[in-house]
Design a protein around this motif. Structure first.
Motif, PDB file in Angstrom:
ATOM      1  N   ILE A  17       0.707  -0.977   0.177  1.00  0.00           N
ATOM      2  CA  ILE A  17       0.045   0.213   0.240  1.00  0.00           C
ATOM      3  C   ILE A  17       1.017   1.353   0.132  1.00  0.00           C
ATOM      4  O   ILE A  17       0.341   2.474  -0.483  1.00  0.00           O
ATOM      5  CB  ILE A  17      -0.836  -0.096   1.120  1.00  0.00           C
ATOM      6  N   LEU A  34       0.196   3.342  -3.198  1.00  0.00           N
ATOM      7  CA  LEU A  34      -1.531   3.167  -2.954  1.00  0.00           C
ATOM      8  C   LEU A  34      -0.691   5.220  -4.134  1.00  0.00           C
ATOM      9  O   LEU A  34      -0.662   6.066  -3.188  1.00  0.00           O
ATOM     10  CB  LEU A  34      -2.044   3.654  -2.038  1.00  0.00           C
ATOM     11  N   GLY A  62      -6.694   5.436   2.395  1.00  0.00           N
ATOM     12  CA  GLY A  62      -6.716   4.632   1.583  1.00  0.00           C
ATOM     13  C   GLY A  62      -7.394   2.911   1.925  1.00  0.00           C
ATOM     14  O   GLY A  62      -7.649   1.661   1.799  1.00  0.00           O
TER      15      GLY A  62
END
Length: 375
Positions: A238, A241, A305
């Motif tokens: 992540i 992202l 997120g």
């Protein structure tokens, strides 16, 4: 029936009997046979084998039948019939945990002696000695690493903290330890620890997000009961992202550099204008304006997120871990509210209660899972 097929069938039957005893204990042989629709002779033969291997013990006599018949001997699972050793490698040294087959930690400790192979070996031996456990009782040893790992081949692809690239870690450790050895990424291991004995116990679908005090940000995905690795073992990264605002500012992800999202929510970014993350949240609690703005921005970015991952993966739960998670209680309700508004897909957001020990316990769970055929 071919010999290979016969052995597989025996293994399946053994697993079914053991799992029934483990989940339904105390339970008699007759009740095991009844629940599995096996013959009593088949169950008795399997139980005798499991008792010989010390995976099952006789716990005593059960209650008598309604007709006043003979009381049956009841069986139970013996979690101390075998042990696993988990070793977490960190820049500051080693964290070692020894657990039984149920995930109960029977010994834990740390060392700052170093992380070369000989030192790791000596620390494992010393830990077993302090726990009064022989190497013969150890089923497997797992290592969790802060870096990209190819868990299937036992290779550390990239671990910048140690300067390791394409290191055949398992092969090197086997020169010292004559036991099954496994390696996995530390965030993946933390997720498995949560699933074994933590906040995600027995959940089939959840996400674990780790936010470190430094620059580290990562996640692990468990879907349909399995850890998702991805083609190159990079699932859950992540840190990379992106949002539209990042593109307008020409913020792109570059291999070998910190990810765009990572720069927004890592401990390092949070403490950029403070001496530490702890100091930031202390000032936040005092309503200091700049700290409130910094934390609010962090909460918004983290919530976006999480919401995007929830929309993509539909997890039952999202667990926040890593060192930063210990400071998030004051903003947890706001994160939950944000996520609830940002996606219509329902989930639960919680803070890890296992803390930094999730990984070192989870890698034992991973090692045990790979060694299911030991029974």
């Amino acid at each position: 029936m071919r010999k290979g097929n016969l052995e597989l069938l025996k293994k399946i039957n053994r697993d079914l009997v053991l799992e029934t005893i483990r989940s339904q204990q105390p339970i008699s042989r007759a009740k095991v046979a009844q629940r599995l629709n096996f013959s009593r002779s088949t169950v008795s033969s399997i139980v005798d084998e499991l008792i010989a291997k010390k995976f099952v013990v006789e716990t005593g006599l059960g209650s008598s039948t309604r007709e006043g018949g003979r009381r049956a001997i009841e069986l139970g699972f013996n979690p101390r019939s075998g042990f696993g050793v988990g070793v977490e490698l960190m820049a500051s040294g080693l964290l070692i945990s020894i657990t039984d087959l149920d995930g109960n930690v029977v010994w834990k400790g740390s060392s700052d002696a170093g992380n070369d192979f000989k030192t790791i070996y000596e620390c494992v031996l010393a830990s077993l000695d302090k726990a009064s456990i022989s190497m013969d009782a150890v089923i497997a040893i797992g290592f969790c690493i802060p870096g990209l790992t190819n868990s299937k081949k036992g290779i550390i692809v990239d671990a910048p903290e140690f300067g390791w690239k394409d290191l055949h870690f398992v092969d090197e450790m086997k020169k010292y330890l004559a036991k099954p050895i496994y390696v996995n990424n530390d965030v993946n291991c933390a997720a498995l620890g949560e699933r074994w004995v933590g906040g995600a116990k027995d959940l089939e679908d959840f996400i674990y997000i780790s936010i470190g005090l430094g620059s580290g940000v990562g996640s692990a995905i468990v879907a349909n009961g399995n850890l998702v690795h991805g083609k190159d073992f990079m699932a859950g990264e992540i840190a990379y992202l992106l949002q539209e605002e990042d593109l307008s500012r020409d913020q792109m992800n570059v291999a070998g550099q910190f990810g765009v999202f990572e720069k927004k929510i890592s401990g390092k970014s949070l403490a950029e204008d403070e001496s530490s993350v702890q100091a930031l949240f202390q000032r936040y609690a005092q309503d200091e304006l700049h700290s409130v703005q910094t934390v609010s921005r962090f909460v918004t970015q983290l919530s976006i997120g999480i919401a995007n991952m929830v929309s993509l993966l539909n997890p039952e739960k999202v667990i926040l871990g890593g060192e930063v998670a210990r400071y998030l209680d004051p903003v947890l309700d706001e994160i939950r509210s944000n996520v609830g508004r940002m996606t219509p897909i329902q989930t639960t957001v919680e803070i890890s209660r296992m803390g930094t020990e999730a990984g070192v316990v989870g890698v034992v769970a991973y090692a045990f899972d790979q060694e299911q055929n030991i029974i």
